[in-house]
Design a protein around this motif. Structure first.
Motif, PDB file in Angstrom:
ATOM      1  N   GLU A  87      16.429  22.466  21.080  1.00  0.00           N
ATOM      2  CA  GLU A  87      16.715  20.982  21.569  1.00  0.00           C
ATOM      3  C   GLU A  87      18.668  21.266  22.400  1.00  0.00           C
ATOM      4  N   GLU A  88      19.376  21.914  21.774  1.00  0.00           N
ATOM      5  CA  GLU A  88      20.365  22.394  22.622  1.00  0.00           C
ATOM      6  C   GLU A  88      20.089  23.664  23.718  1.00  0.00           C
ATOM      7  N   SER A  89      19.391  24.483  23.644  1.00  0.00           N
ATOM      8  CA  SER A  89      18.938  25.696  23.730  1.00  0.00           C
ATOM      9  C   SER A  89      19.237  25.898  25.852  1.00  0.00           C
ATOM     10  N   ASP A  90      19.066  24.344  26.566  1.00  0.00           N
ATOM     11  CA  ASP A  90      19.410  24.427  28.078  1.00  0.00           C
ATOM     12  C   ASP A  90      20.362  25.002  28.683  1.00  0.00           C
ATOM     13  N   ASN A  91      21.174  24.240  27.506  1.00  0.00           N
ATOM     14  CA  ASN A  91      23.058  23.761  27.533  1.00  0.00           C
ATOM     15  C   ASN A  91      23.460  25.724  27.861  1.00  0.00           C
ATOM     16  N   ILE A  92      22.902  25.880  27.214  1.00  0.00           N
ATOM     17  CA  ILE A  92      23.449  27.673  26.779  1.00  0.00           C
ATOM     18  C   ILE A  92      23.294  28.600  27.465  1.00  0.00           C
ATOM     19  N   LYS A  93      24.528  28.726  28.428  1.00  0.00           N
ATOM     20  CA  LYS A  93      24.259  29.934  29.313  1.00  0.00           C
ATOM     21  C   LYS A  93      24.456  31.220  28.746  1.00  0.00           C
ATOM     22  N   ILE A  94      25.071  31.418  27.813  1.00  0.00           N
ATOM     23  CA  ILE A  94      25.380  32.815  27.414  1.00  0.00           C
ATOM     24  C   ILE A  94      23.630  33.219  26.819  1.00  0.00           C
ATOM     25  N   GLU A  95      23.538  35.175  26.697  1.00  0.00           N
ATOM     26  CA  GLU A  95      21.957  35.027  25.533  1.00  0.00           C
ATOM     27  C   GLU A  95      21.851  34.806  24.540  1.00  0.00           C
ATOM     28  N   LYS A  96      21.073  33.862  23.909  1.00  0.00           N
ATOM     29  CA  LYS A  96      20.445  33.279  22.924  1.00  0.00           C
ATOM     30  C   LYS A  96      18.982  33.585  22.599  1.00  0.00           C
ATOM     31  N   ILE A  97      19.164  32.823  21.474  1.00  0.00           N
ATOM     32  CA  ILE A  97      17.883  33.217  20.409  1.00  0.00           C
ATOM     33  C   ILE A  97      17.699  32.009  19.679  1.00  0.00           C
ATOM     34  N   ILE A  98      16.285  30.898  20.053  1.00  0.00           N
ATOM     35  CA  ILE A  98      16.310  30.067  19.830  1.00  0.00           C
ATOM     36  C   ILE A  98      15.886  30.571  18.313  1.00  0.00           C
ATOM     37  N   TYR A  99      16.574  29.962  16.935  1.00  0.00           N
ATOM     38  CA  TYR A  99      15.691  30.016  16.095  1.00  0.00           C
ATOM     39  C   TYR A  99      14.736  29.055  14.962  1.00  0.00           C
TER      40      TYR A  99
END
Ligand code: TXA
Ligand code: MG
Length: 334
Positions: free
Chosen positions: A265-277
């Motif tokens: 739900e929050e991944s679009d707002n995260i601008k650094i490298e990310k993994i959705i778990y």
């Protein structure tokens, strides 16, 4: 040793049972995580489990059964509450600690007077128990300290060449290890949260309490009610922090060289490298992906990882319990 890859069909299951009857050790799927199984009555076979995993000798194993009659063979002074839990939650991801009988060797219980028992709901696991005719002692099939395996390939990446075989089943439905409760003391205690939630247990055991080690670090001098709880667990090599609070995206966006492990739900707002778990709305998905995600962290080549903590209710409590260990108890409150 060459580790056999067994297909989960009749032939593969028969081979797994032969190996187990002959004192070998086999990686098997369950609904929670893959287990490393051996005949619970065979001390030499059990010693192979400890050796392959590099497991501390004082950390006891769970015995897996497929029918209720076996319970009386391995446990004694069984309280009524145990039968109530069995009726409601077995087969399923609940482990019950009870007083042990002489039949259980000391190495299974790590010298304790008690034994942990569960009846898995995974049909393949129960078929192996049934066909081998053996109660199976099985810890998670990982190298001690690393994340538990939720696929057959995770088992192989930790234990290939160290165990006789792996039954190559599907990935595990629950994704975190079983709930462990003890019914030995005056009142029931939750020792490890898992697939059967505290809220579900409270319906059958209204006076259940939560052991301190579930949500916090034990002092060096404190005894662990469940020996596994005192060991560092699941921790990636990469420095890992657990982050609690709403403004996770804003917080991690100020850490350009780190990786964020976040909710869908929050991944679009995260601008650094990310993994959705997984999804915050559907915390079962967080449990399912947790260990595979932790296994991938060290492949990213970054120096820090920030993981967004789930709610501490339902299956979220189990995810949180694993994550504070993965973060070596480094929790940031926003
Ligand atoms: O879902 C699971 O429980 C998986 C699958 C394979 O069934 N097994 C698993 O085993 O997670 P293991 O060994 O990784 O974790 C067993 C936990 C440890 O924390 C251990 O200390 C605790 O159960 N335990 C075992 N026997 C105990 C006992 N007699 N008293 C208190 N804690 C016990
Ligand atoms: Mg384990």
């Amino acid at each position: 040793m060459k580790t056999q890859r067994l297909t989960p069909c009749e032939n593969g299951i028969n081979t797994a049972c032969e190996i187990l009857k002959n004192g070998g050790i086999v990686g098997i799927p369950t609904e929670t995580v893959y287990g490393l199984a051996a005949n619970a009555y065979d001390e030499y076979a059990i010693s192979k489990i400890f050796k392959a995993k590099g497991r501390p000798q004082d950390n006891p194993l769970i015995v897996h059964i497929s029918k209720l009659e076996t319970l009386c063979e391995i446990a004694k002074d069984i309280p009524k509450s145990a039968y109530l839990c069995a009726q409601k939650f077995w087969p399923g991801p609940l482990t019950i600690v009870l007083k042990k009988t002489e039949k259980i060797p000391c190495c299974v219980s790590a010298g304790l007077e008690t034994v942990a028992i569960r009846m898995p709901s995974c049909e393949l696991t129960r078929e192996v128990i049934e066909k081998s005719g053996l109660p199976l002692a099985a810890p998670s099939a990982n190298i001690s300290g690393s994340p538990s395996p939720t696929t057959a390939n995770h088992v192989l990446s930790d234990l290939d060449g160290k165990i006789d075989a792996v039954l190559m089943g599907d990935s595990c439905d629950v994704g975190v290890e079983s709930t462990v409760i003890t019914l030995v003391g005056e009142h029931p205690v939750l020792l490890r949260p898992g697939g059967i939630t505290l809220e579900q247990l409270q319906e059958v055991l209204p006076d259940i309490t939560v052991n301190k080690a579930v949500l916090s670090e034990l002092e060096k001098t404190e005894a662990a009610a469940s020996p596994g709880m005192k060991y560092k667990h699941y921790a990636p090599e990469t420095e890992t922090f657990l982050v609690e609070g709403e403004n996770f995206a804003q917080f991690v966006n100020q850490k350009p060289n780190a990786v964020a492990i976040c909710f869908l739900e929050e991944s679009d707002n995260i601008k650094i490298e990310k993994i959705i778990y997984g999804s915050k709305q559907n915390p079962e998905t967080l449990a399912q992906n947790l260990f595979a995600t932790l296994r991938n962290v060290d492949k990213l080549g970054v120096s820090e990882v920030y993981i967004h903590a789930p709610e501490k209710s339902g299956i979220g409590l189990a995810v949180y319990n694993r994550l504070i260990r993965a973060a070596a108890f480094k929790v940031i409150n926003l």
